[in-house]
Design a protein around this motif. Structure first.
Motif, PDB file in Angstrom:
ATOM      1  N   MET A   1       0.834  -1.198   0.000  1.00  0.00           N
ATOM      2  CA  MET A   1       0.000   0.000   0.000  1.00  0.00           C
ATOM      3  C   MET A   1       0.872   1.253   0.000  1.00  0.00           C
ATOM      4  O   MET A   1       1.856   1.326   0.732  1.00  0.00           O
ATOM      5  CB  MET A   1      -0.922   0.029   1.227  1.00  0.00           C
ATOM      6  CG  MET A   1      -1.971  -1.063   1.262  1.00  0.00           C
ATOM      7  SD  MET A   1      -2.961  -1.031   2.778  1.00  0.00           S
ATOM      8  CE  MET A   1      -3.876   0.493   2.550  1.00  0.00           C
ATOM      9  N   THR A   2       0.522   2.235  -0.823  1.00  0.00           N
ATOM     10  CA  THR A   2       1.280   3.473  -0.880  1.00  0.00           C
ATOM     11  C   THR A   2       0.955   4.347   0.334  1.00  0.00           C
ATOM     12  O   THR A   2      -0.070   4.182   0.986  1.00  0.00           O
ATOM     13  CB  THR A   2       0.955   4.252  -2.163  1.00  0.00           C
ATOM     14  OG1 THR A   2      -0.442   4.576  -2.169  1.00  0.00           O
ATOM     15  CG2 THR A   2       1.281   3.414  -3.394  1.00  0.00           C
ATOM     16  N   ILE A   5      -2.447   6.238   0.296  1.00  0.00           N
ATOM     17  CA  ILE A   5      -3.604   5.368   0.534  1.00  0.00           C
ATOM     18  C   ILE A   5      -3.716   5.040   2.019  1.00  0.00           C
ATOM     19  O   ILE A   5      -4.811   5.034   2.601  1.00  0.00           O
ATOM     20  CB  ILE A   5      -3.494   4.075  -0.294  1.00  0.00           C
ATOM     21  CG1 ILE A   5      -3.659   4.382  -1.793  1.00  0.00           C
ATOM     22  CG2 ILE A   5      -4.545   3.054   0.155  1.00  0.00           C
ATOM     23  CD1 ILE A   5      -5.049   4.874  -2.162  1.00  0.00           C
ATOM     24  N   THR A   9      -6.868   6.176   4.317  1.00  0.00           N
ATOM     25  CA  THR A   9      -7.655   5.161   5.010  1.00  0.00           C
ATOM     26  C   THR A   9      -7.706   5.437   6.504  1.00  0.00           C
ATOM     27  O   THR A   9      -8.751   5.285   7.148  1.00  0.00           O
ATOM     28  CB  THR A   9      -7.078   3.762   4.740  1.00  0.00           C
ATOM     29  OG1 THR A   9      -6.997   3.540   3.328  1.00  0.00           O
ATOM     30  CG2 THR A   9      -7.965   2.682   5.361  1.00  0.00           C
ATOM     31  N   GLU A 110      -7.826 -12.004  -5.130  1.00  0.00           N
ATOM     32  CA  GLU A 110      -6.706 -11.277  -4.552  1.00  0.00           C
ATOM     33  C   GLU A 110      -5.723 -12.229  -3.877  1.00  0.00           C
ATOM     34  O   GLU A 110      -6.124 -13.197  -3.252  1.00  0.00           O
ATOM     35  CB  GLU A 110      -7.198 -10.252  -3.523  1.00  0.00           C
ATOM     36  CG  GLU A 110      -7.847  -9.038  -4.135  1.00  0.00           C
ATOM     37  CD  GLU A 110      -8.065  -7.926  -3.128  1.00  0.00           C
ATOM     38  OE1 GLU A 110      -7.782  -8.143  -1.922  1.00  0.00           O
ATOM     39  OE2 GLU A 110      -8.519  -6.844  -3.526  1.00  0.00           O
ATOM     40  N   THR A 116       1.223  -8.793   5.102  1.00  0.00           N
ATOM     41  CA  THR A 116      -0.076  -8.118   5.127  1.00  0.00           C
ATOM     42  C   THR A 116      -1.091  -8.936   5.908  1.00  0.00           C
ATOM     43  O   THR A 116      -1.866  -8.396   6.712  1.00  0.00           O
ATOM     44  CB  THR A 116      -0.581  -7.881   3.699  1.00  0.00           C
ATOM     45  OG1 THR A 116       0.364  -7.074   2.994  1.00  0.00           O
ATOM     46  CG2 THR A 116      -1.927  -7.160   3.712  1.00  0.00           C
ATOM     47  N   ALA A 228      -5.628  -0.637  -3.660  1.00  0.00           N
ATOM     48  CA  ALA A 228      -4.978  -1.479  -2.653  1.00  0.00           C
ATOM     49  C   ALA A 228      -5.851  -2.685  -2.355  1.00  0.00           C
ATOM     50  O   ALA A 228      -7.064  -2.669  -2.619  1.00  0.00           O
ATOM     51  CB  ALA A 228      -4.722  -0.672  -1.377  1.00  0.00           C
ATOM     52  N   VAL A 233      -7.056  -2.654   3.259  1.00  0.00           N
ATOM     53  CA  VAL A 233      -7.821  -1.429   3.454  1.00  0.00           C
ATOM     54  C   VAL A 233      -8.823  -1.608   4.592  1.00  0.00           C
ATOM     55  O   VAL A 233      -8.992  -0.736   5.449  1.00  0.00           O
ATOM     56  CB  VAL A 233      -8.551  -1.022   2.158  1.00  0.00           C
ATOM     57  CG1 VAL A 233      -9.517   0.136   2.411  1.00  0.00           C
ATOM     58  CG2 VAL A 233      -7.546  -0.632   1.083  1.00  0.00           C
TER      59      VAL A 233
END
Length: 275
Positions: A1-2, A5, A9, A110, A116, A228, A233
């Motif tokens: 994730m950048t 973002i 969030t 996904e 993560t 993302a 998220v």
């Protein structure tokens, strides 16, 4: 994730905690939620005038999500009627990220990286620590609270899939929210009557403000899911429980216990792993 973002969030999570704090003192939560939805519907109807229609492939997702949001509202109201807010909110929010991750893997294809998944697990565990009282999760209406979490996971995945084929994340958010906003007052009238819905009450402005804040919060989340993984998220969004604990301490006179501080530490560690 950048980074942007992640920050967006987390901002949405804070907004989510704010509107829940605004509505916490309401005596008739079904009415309050319905006023929120009517505010959302009106706002979205105005915004929609200036936006293109989302792609036709996304309409089935928007309608399904609107129905799931209504189910979420009903379960949340029922769980608040049965259980303590301090337990109900963390359990409902904490149970959803892993559900979202699994559903996104099954239905959206996904692939979640190991770190993560570990971060999502930590965030969920930290939120659930906040919900523990007396060493157990048992509480009146637990089934409604878990159903609320399932609805959160369901509409999150549906919206994540819908927005990716919509061609315009803002258009999708506006039209889905408008559908949801129309369905909720129709259901209220079916369950009660139109007269009580339209009566002026002291909490009207607060409920309307909560609707605007919730619309902004979820619009940010839908945008984030275009760039993302849904599970990541969702996990970051559920840090709203952390913001709620801080807001409760600052504005509602609630204490920050050792259990709450431990939960906050676990949530923070999970957020770093996701990032």
């Amino acid at each position: 994730m950048t980074t942007h973002i992640i920050l967006l969030t987390l901002f949405a999570a804070m907004l989510h905690a704010i509107w829940n704090t605004l509505l916490r003192g309401g005596t008739d939560r079904l009415w309050s939620m319905t006023i929120m939805c009517m505010t959302i519907a009106f706002t979205c109807a105005v915004i929609a005038l200036f936006l293109p229609l989302p792609a036709s492939a996304s309409w089935q997702f928007a309608l399904l999500s609107a129905l799931l949001h209504v189910g979420y509202n009903l379960c949340l109201v029922r769980s608040y009627q049965c259980g303590d807010l301090g337990q109900t909110y963390p359990i409902a929010r904490g149970s959803s990220p892993l559900m979202v991750t699994c559903a996104a893997a099954i239905f959206a294809g996904e692939k979640i990286e190991f770190n993560t998944l570990g971060g999502i697990t930590l965030v969920s565990a930290g939120i659930l620590i906040l919900a523990v009282k007396g060493g157990e999760l048992a509480m009146p209406g637990l089934q409604y609270t878990l159903a609320t979490g399932a609805f959160i996971a369901a509409y999150s995945v549906v919206d994540g899939m819908g927005v990716r084929v919509s061609g315009n994340s803002l258009s999708y958010t506006v039209w889905m929210s408008a559908l949801w906003g129309v369905l909720m007052p129709a259901l209220y009238i079916a369950l009660r009557d139109s007269k009580s819905l339209l009566l002026w009450r002291p909490g009207l402005r607060r409920a309307a403000a909560g609707g605007l804040v919730s619309l902004l919060a979820y619009g940010i989340i839908i945008y984030a899911m275009t760039a993302a993984p849904m599970g990541a998220v969702s996990a970051l969004r559920e840090t709203s429980v952390l913001f709620a604990a801080v807001l409760g301490y600052l504005f509602l006179g609630e204490t920050l216990t050792l259990r709450k501080m431990l939960a906050c530490t676990v949530i923070a560690a999970g957020t770093l792993m996701i990032g």
